[in-house]
Scaffold this motif. Structure first.
Motif, PDB file in Angstrom:
ATOM      1  N   LEU A 134       0.835  -1.200   0.000  1.00 29.99           N
ATOM      2  CA  LEU A 134       0.000   0.000   0.000  1.00 29.99           C
ATOM      3  C   LEU A 134       0.866   1.245   0.000  1.00 29.99           C
ATOM      4  N   LEU A 135       0.580   2.178  -0.899  1.00 32.43           N
ATOM      5  CA  LEU A 135       1.236   3.486  -0.875  1.00 32.43           C
ATOM      6  C   LEU A 135       0.276   4.499  -0.269  1.00 32.43           C
ATOM      7  N   VAL A 136       0.735   5.203   0.750  1.00 29.49           N
ATOM      8  CA  VAL A 136      -0.048   6.241   1.410  1.00 29.49           C
ATOM      9  C   VAL A 136       0.547   7.593   1.051  1.00 29.49           C
ATOM     10  N   THR A 137      -0.216   8.425   0.330  1.00 24.73           N
ATOM     11  CA  THR A 137       0.246   9.789   0.071  1.00 24.73           C
ATOM     12  C   THR A 137      -0.070  10.652   1.292  1.00 24.73           C
ATOM     13  N   GLY A 138       0.702  11.720   1.460  1.00 21.45           N
ATOM     14  CA  GLY A 138       0.503  12.549   2.643  1.00 21.45           C
ATOM     15  C   GLY A 138       0.773  11.784   3.918  1.00 21.45           C
ATOM     16  N   VAL A 174       4.322   1.864   1.774  1.00 22.67           N
ATOM     17  CA  VAL A 174       5.226   2.835   1.164  1.00 22.67           C
ATOM     18  C   VAL A 174       4.689   4.209   1.523  1.00 22.67           C
ATOM     19  N   GLY A 175       5.456   4.980   2.272  1.00 23.59           N
ATOM     20  CA  GLY A 175       5.025   6.303   2.680  1.00 23.59           C
ATOM     21  C   GLY A 175       5.494   7.355   1.691  1.00 23.59           C
ATOM     22  N   HIS A 176       4.556   8.174   1.208  1.00 24.29           N
ATOM     23  CA  HIS A 176       4.874   9.237   0.261  1.00 24.29           C
ATOM     24  C   HIS A 176       4.689  10.582   0.955  1.00 24.29           C
ATOM     25  N   ALA A 177       5.739  11.389   0.972  1.00 24.91           N
ATOM     26  CA  ALA A 177       5.692  12.696   1.618  1.00 24.91           C
ATOM     27  C   ALA A 177       6.887  13.514   1.132  1.00 24.91           C
ATOM     28  N   ARG A 178       7.021  14.717   1.664  1.00 24.22           N
ATOM     29  CA  ARG A 178       8.184  15.537   1.329  1.00 24.22           C
ATOM     30  C   ARG A 178       9.449  14.886   1.884  1.00 24.22           C
ATOM     31  N   ALA A 179      10.571  15.137   1.208  1.00 23.77           N
ATOM     32  CA  ALA A 179      11.824  14.478   1.589  1.00 23.77           C
ATOM     33  C   ALA A 179      12.183  14.730   3.051  1.00 23.77           C
TER      34      ALA A 179
END
Length: 296
Positions: free
Chosen positions: A145-149, A170-175
């Motif tokens: 699972l990819l989580v944005t924010g 998979v965590g998606h966020a700012r670097a």
């Protein structure tokens, strides 16, 4: 009593503190003496008039932590119980940012024993949104699972809940948020996304829309947390919006996970109720990690 309301829509400056009657609980309802409640983007949307209600007073606030103050007939709570609840309603005349609020007894759960009311008041809206989004995705342990924010309120809870269920996140966020996202339980981190079709599902807490759909495999699943940003279906990907609903049983499960150390409640800043407009201005600036909390 005092309550944060808007009479005309606009920016943070339209938020005012009004004197309104203390609400009375009906059958199957409880009145809560509010101790704390988080300020959320949905409150800014209500303030701006995105949900309608022009020409009438609109209350603000969905999250509440406090103490049962009065009960209606057949309400299974007692005066003095420490509780949390979701107060849904985008154009109602009274919200949770008030000294007292009335909710259905079925929306209420016992407050966490391990945290104070300020932290407890950050749980209901974002915790229930994350939990109900994961229910819609219906992923088995081992799924990717990819989580944005993933550094935000809904995204952070989603990362923790999914990881607890054995889902590879998979965590998606700012670097700059990588350490935070990994600390929440993400197995991988990305600031740029993944290859096309690289995950089984996306929980789009950052409202990226169509670009994030590209990351889902054929026949996978995509859940958006805001109406109007669900991308057009393609490649057999199942897409749904999560419409958060009050659910005391689900909230009680979230409370259990808080007390078990699975969920982290993050507070950024605390404001007195009289400073509601100031808190809205801070929310509008962005970059908040954790919730802004109002205390009557």
């Amino acid at each position: 009593m005092r309550a944060a309301v808007v009479r005309t829509f606009g920016g943070p400056e339209v938020v005012e503190i009004a004197d309104v009657p203390v609400p009375e609980p009906g059958a199957g309802q409880v009145r809560i003496k509010v101790a704390a409640g988080a300020l959320n983007p949905v409150d800014a949307a209500s303030r701006a008039g995105l949900f309608g209600g022009a020409g009438k007073t609109t209350g603000l606030g969905w999250d509440v932590a406090g103490t049962v103050d009065a009960v209606g007939a057949a309400a299974a709570w007692n005066v003095g119980d420490a509780v949390v609840a979701l107060v849904p309603g985008v154009a109602d005349p009274l919200g949770a940012h008030a000294e007292y609020v009335v909710v259905d007894a079925g929306a209420v759960a016992a407050a966490p024993a391990s945290v104070d009311a300020v932290h407890a008041g950050t749980l209901p809206l974002n915790g229930l949104t994350a939990l109900q989004a994961l229910e819609l995705l219906d992923l088995a342990p081992g799924a990717k699972l990819l989580v944005t924010g993933a550094a935000g309120a809904v995204g952070g809870f989603a990362v923790q809940l999914a990881a607890h269920r054995g889902i590879e996140v998979v965590g998606h966020a700012r670097a700059g948020d990588e350490d935070l996202v990994r600390s929440l339980g993400a197995a991988r981190f990305t600031a740029d996304g993944v290859e096309r079709g690289g995950v089984d599902a996306v929980l789009d807490a950052a409202v990226l829309g169509a670009p994030a759909l590209e990351w889902v495999r054929d026949g996978g699943a995509f859940v958006a947390v805001r109406d109007g940003v669900l991308p057009e279906a393609e490649r057999g990907v199942r897409g749904e919006n999560v419409w958060v609903r009050a659910d005391g049983a689900q909230l009680a499960e979230l409370v259990r996970l808080v007390d078990a150390g699975v969920l982290t409640l993050r507070v950024a800043e605390v404001y007195a109720l009289e400073e509601a407009a100031k808190a809205h201005a801070r929310l509008a600036e962005g970059g908040v990690r954790g919730r802004l909390v109002l205390v009557p």
